[in-house]
Scaffold this motif. Structure first.
Motif, short mmCIF file in Angstrom:
data_model
loop_
_atom_site.label_atom_id
_atom_site.label_comp_id
_atom_site.label_asym_id
_atom_site.label_seq_id
_atom_site.Cartn_x
_atom_site.Cartn_y
_atom_site.Cartn_z
N ASP A 1 -40.72 -71.47 0.08
CA ASP A 1 -41.19 -71.61 1.46
C ASP A 1 -40.06 -71.85 2.45
O ASP A 1 -40.18 -71.51 3.63
CB ASP A 1 -42.21 -72.76 1.57
CG ASP A 1 -43.55 -72.39 0.96
OD1 ASP A 1 -43.77 -71.20 0.64
OD2 ASP A 1 -44.38 -73.31 0.79
N SER A 2 -38.97 -72.44 2.00
CA SER A 2 -37.86 -72.76 2.89
C SER A 2 -36.99 -71.54 3.22
O SER A 2 -36.17 -71.59 4.13
CB SER A 2 -36.99 -73.86 2.25
OG SER A 2 -36.50 -73.41 1.00
N ASN A 3 -37.17 -70.44 2.50
CA ASN A 3 -36.37 -69.24 2.72
C ASN A 3 -36.91 -68.47 3.93
O ASN A 3 -38.12 -68.32 4.09
CB ASN A 3 -36.44 -68.36 1.46
CG ASN A 3 -35.49 -67.19 1.52
OD1 ASN A 3 -35.60 -66.33 2.37
ND2 ASN A 3 -34.55 -67.17 0.57
N ASP A 4 -36.00 -67.96 4.78
CA ASP A 4 -36.41 -67.21 5.98
C ASP A 4 -37.29 -66.01 5.64
O ASP A 4 -38.19 -65.65 6.40
CB ASP A 4 -35.19 -66.73 6.75
CG ASP A 4 -34.43 -67.87 7.41
OD1 ASP A 4 -35.05 -68.92 7.71
OD2 ASP A 4 -33.21 -67.73 7.62
N PHE A 5 -37.05 -65.39 4.50
CA PHE A 5 -37.81 -64.19 4.12
C PHE A 5 -39.28 -64.52 3.81
O PHE A 5 -40.12 -63.62 3.86
CB PHE A 5 -37.16 -63.47 2.94
CG PHE A 5 -36.01 -62.60 3.37
CD1 PHE A 5 -36.16 -61.24 3.54
CD2 PHE A 5 -34.77 -63.17 3.63
CE1 PHE A 5 -35.11 -60.45 3.96
CE2 PHE A 5 -33.70 -62.39 4.04
CZ PHE A 5 -33.87 -61.03 4.22
N GLU A 6 -39.59 -65.77 3.55
CA GLU A 6 -40.98 -66.16 3.31
C GLU A 6 -41.82 -65.93 4.57
O GLU A 6 -43.00 -65.62 4.49
CB GLU A 6 -41.05 -67.63 2.86
CG GLU A 6 -42.36 -68.00 2.18
CD GLU A 6 -43.50 -68.22 3.15
OE1 GLU A 6 -44.66 -67.94 2.76
OE2 GLU A 6 -43.26 -68.65 4.28
N ASP A 7 -41.19 -66.05 5.73
CA ASP A 7 -41.91 -65.84 7.00
C ASP A 7 -42.39 -64.40 7.16
O ASP A 7 -43.30 -64.13 7.95
CB ASP A 7 -41.03 -66.21 8.19
CG ASP A 7 -40.78 -67.71 8.30
OD1 ASP A 7 -41.60 -68.49 7.76
OD2 ASP A 7 -39.78 -68.10 8.91
N LEU A 8 -41.79 -63.47 6.43
CA LEU A 8 -42.19 -62.06 6.52
C LEU A 8 -43.40 -61.76 5.64
O LEU A 8 -44.05 -60.72 5.82
CB LEU A 8 -41.03 -61.15 6.12
CG LEU A 8 -39.75 -61.28 6.95
CD1 LEU A 8 -38.70 -60.32 6.41
CD2 LEU A 8 -40.03 -61.01 8.42
N ASN A 9 -43.69 -62.65 4.68
CA ASN A 9 -44.80 -62.43 3.75
C ASN A 9 -46.12 -62.48 4.49
O ASN A 9 -46.53 -63.52 4.97
CB ASN A 9 -44.80 -63.48 2.64
CG ASN A 9 -43.63 -63.35 1.70
OD1 ASN A 9 -42.92 -62.34 1.70
ND2 ASN A 9 -43.41 -64.36 0.88
N ASP A 10 -46.79 -61.33 4.57
CA ASP A 10 -48.07 -61.30 5.27
C ASP A 10 -48.69 -59.92 5.12
O ASP A 10 -48.06 -58.96 4.69
CB ASP A 10 -47.89 -61.61 6.76
CG ASP A 10 -49.03 -62.45 7.31
OD1 ASP A 10 -50.19 -62.26 6.86
OD2 ASP A 10 -48.78 -63.30 8.17
N ASP A 11 -49.96 -59.84 5.51
CA ASP A 11 -50.65 -58.55 5.63
C ASP A 11 -50.70 -58.26 7.13
O ASP A 11 -51.66 -58.54 7.80
CB ASP A 11 -52.03 -58.57 4.97
CG ASP A 11 -52.92 -59.68 5.47
OD1 ASP A 11 -52.41 -60.66 6.08
OD2 ASP A 11 -54.14 -59.58 5.30
#
Length: 163
Positions: free
Chosen positions: A122-132
């Motif tokens: 969750d702390s990784n910036d790329f987690e923010d891209l995870n979505d539909d």
């Protein structure tokens, strides 16, 4: 005489109810067929490398978190982001979403989702891209996506442009 009157009234009422239930513009209840548009979006995404030119997370500009990364949307469903020294690997797909809880900003419940997933903490910036993500628009050089959060109601915007 009363019997004939009631029978006529009953018949008129029946025809009236039948005519309100039958409409020539009724659809069959099935979702729109977006398959051709999905194929076009997939083809566009696979046609080169992309850079994030806008990432707005609930009102906060976080575009700089992805500066220098080139994104490749591969035809096997893999998504590779690299900046020369770091490489992140995830998955992507484009799907038809006909759920009534869609976050689409249009009035049509049949939208197209651009799905992104990186298996990161969750702390990784790329987690923010995870979505539909809902597809706002696509062109040969630009893919615009949006997501309206069900949790906090914030709006996220993500734009890829050809690098």
């Amino acid at each position: 005489m009363k019997k004939g009157f009631y029978f006529s009234l009953l018949m008129m009422l029946s025809f009236s109810l039948m005519s309100t239930n039958c409409s020539s513009d009724d659809d069959d209840g099935s979702p729109n067929d977006n398959s051709q548009q999905i194929v076009e979006i997939e083809s566009t995404a696979q046609s080169g490398t992309w850079r994030i030119t806008n990432f707005n997370d609930s009102g906060q500009d976080e575009t700089s978190d992805f500066n220098g990364y080139d994104f490749s949307f591969n035809n096997d469903g893999s998504l590779v982001a690299t900046n020369g020294s770091n490489t992140m690997t995830g998955t992507w797909s484009v799907t038809n979403d006909s759920s009534s809880s869609s976050s689409s900003s249009s009035s049509d419940d049949d939208d197209i989702d651009f799905n992104i997933f990186f298996s990161v903490p969750d702390s990784n910036d790329f987690e923010d891209l995870n979505d539909d993500w809902d597809v706002v628009s696509t062109s040969a050089t630009r893919i615009e996506l949006i997501d309206i959060s069900g949790g906090n109601g914030g709006t996220d915007r993500l734009t890829f442009e050809k690098s």
